[in-house]
Design an enzyme around this catalytic site. Sequence first.
Site, PDB file in Angstrom:
ATOM      1  N   GLY A  46      -8.068  -6.759   1.021  1.00 47.73           N
ATOM      2  CA  GLY A  46      -8.149  -7.278   2.239  1.00 47.73           C
ATOM      3  C   GLY A  46      -7.726  -8.593   2.619  1.00 47.73           C
ATOM      4  O   GLY A  46      -6.349  -8.748   2.000  1.00 47.73           O
ATOM      5  N   GLY A  54     -13.336  -3.604   1.311  1.00 47.54           N
ATOM      6  CA  GLY A  54     -14.706  -3.227   1.621  1.00 47.54           C
ATOM      7  C   GLY A  54     -14.908  -2.366   0.017  1.00 47.54           C
ATOM      8  O   GLY A  54     -16.045  -2.526  -0.107  1.00 47.54           O
ATOM      9  N   ARG A  92       1.000  -1.197   0.003  1.00 50.80           N
ATOM     10  CA  ARG A  92      -0.025  -0.138  -0.165  1.00 50.80           C
ATOM     11  C   ARG A  92       0.968   1.307   0.045  1.00 50.80           C
ATOM     12  O   ARG A  92       0.425   2.345  -0.466  1.00 50.80           O
ATOM     13  CB  ARG A  92      -0.766   0.046   1.512  1.00 50.80           C
ATOM     14  CG  ARG A  92      -2.224  -0.957   1.062  1.00 50.80           C
ATOM     15  CD  ARG A  92      -2.927  -0.931   2.244  1.00 50.80           C
ATOM     16  NE  ARG A  92      -4.217  -1.649   1.781  1.00 50.80           N
ATOM     17  CZ  ARG A  92      -5.252  -1.906   2.718  1.00 50.80           C
ATOM     18  NH1 ARG A  92      -5.262  -1.279   3.820  1.00 50.80           N
ATOM     19  NH2 ARG A  92      -6.274  -2.641   2.341  1.00 50.80           N
ATOM     20  N   LYS A 127     -18.447 -14.133   6.768  1.00 51.34           N
ATOM     21  CA  LYS A 127     -20.077 -13.834   6.955  1.00 51.34           C
ATOM     22  C   LYS A 127     -20.644 -13.595   5.622  1.00 51.34           C
ATOM     23  O   LYS A 127     -20.099 -12.739   4.689  1.00 51.34           O
ATOM     24  CB  LYS A 127     -20.093 -12.351   7.613  1.00 51.34           C
ATOM     25  CG  LYS A 127     -19.895 -12.823   9.144  1.00 51.34           C
ATOM     26  CD  LYS A 127     -20.424 -11.807  10.224  1.00 51.34           C
ATOM     27  CE  LYS A 127     -20.678 -12.143  11.612  1.00 51.34           C
ATOM     28  NZ  LYS A 127     -19.461 -12.410  12.120  1.00 51.34           N
TER      29      LYS A 127
END
Length: 401
Positions: free
Chosen positions: A355, A378, A39, A202
């Site tokens: 992620g 996200g 990053r 999830k």
Amino acid sequence: MNDKIISIKDLDLSNKKVFIRCDFNVPQDEFLNITDDRRIRSVIPTLRYCLDNNCSVILASHLGRPKEINSKYSLEPVAKRLSRLLNKEVLMAKDVIGQDAKNKANNLKPTEILLLENLRFEKGETKNDEHLAKELASMVDVYINDAFGVCHRGHASVEAITHFFDIEHRAAGFLLLKEIEFSHNLIKHPARPFVAVVGGSKVSGKLQALTNLISKVDKLIIGGGMAFTFLKAKGVDIGNSLLEEDLIEEAKNILTRGKELGVKIYLPVDVGVALSCTQDAIMKYVPIQEIPSGWMGLDIGPASVRLFKEAFADAQTIWWNGPMGVFELDKFSKGSIKMSHYISETYATTVVGGGDTADVVARSGDTDEFTFISTGGGASLELIEGKELPGVKPLRIKVNE
């Protein structure tokens, strides 16, 4: 009328003071050594472009989720790493909009770089606070957003700050432009067959993406903890595995919708199970029909890996978001690592949605083999969901073509 994103190249930057919102939220070990600086490296093209235009540059980012000011969340290590990568001094402010930051910002000369302390040391950052945004904006002439990883959040340094710059003084950096262009093209014109691999724990976090993807893909592979909600929806006894009871109906809807559209949906056929999610737990592989009561599935098994590999055989585009198991523990990382190897070996255009999945790919040593690895998990999910990102919206303008 079309809209386009204002690019850093559309602005006159010469001799200006520029604020670049970066995403330096990098992983660190317990000694605060940076374990993956991707990053940091990805903002260098934008930074060099500003330096070539004789700008003085103020960089800002968050790191982690600090509740209060804590040296553990300081951006000091980032300043050191960036200075080494650029072979140039990077000044570090002791605060965000305090006396130290203001003094250093005022005295910043052309081609000098100042990194502000962790933006989230200011409570107003996550609240999209106008006052904090105004203080940050007052330090510079131009605002550049190059932090794709936070564009889905309406934060002060991402959204509110854009109100203080007109369209000649705000733009997207090179990394942000690349991310958005790539995601848009991927969804609008994928080479087919288009296979989506979705994992993670999830269903709730990815429900919207799954609903949107089902009408766009040819095959959908579901692994990770979220697979158990789908298996339960199909009547499988999943023992103590992770389950989102309230989403069983939604899972059924996605399976039915897939059938109607002729999308092939793949679920694990075997899993690695254990009594507890710990490194020293006893683990065994069982077909999904044979999960012992009280045991939980923590990784996909070898037969599932082989099945999914077969599904990639004719793929032209593969988009992957979410690990196949609890990859943080070596014992349960095999499925995710095997998937990384197999996806990277295909001849398809391979895209990783940031992620955790990017961490899996790095851990597997496959980073260079993927076509594109997004820097935001996200944010890339929300683009796939078809949402307008709060950080990107203010950078769009209407153009007559």
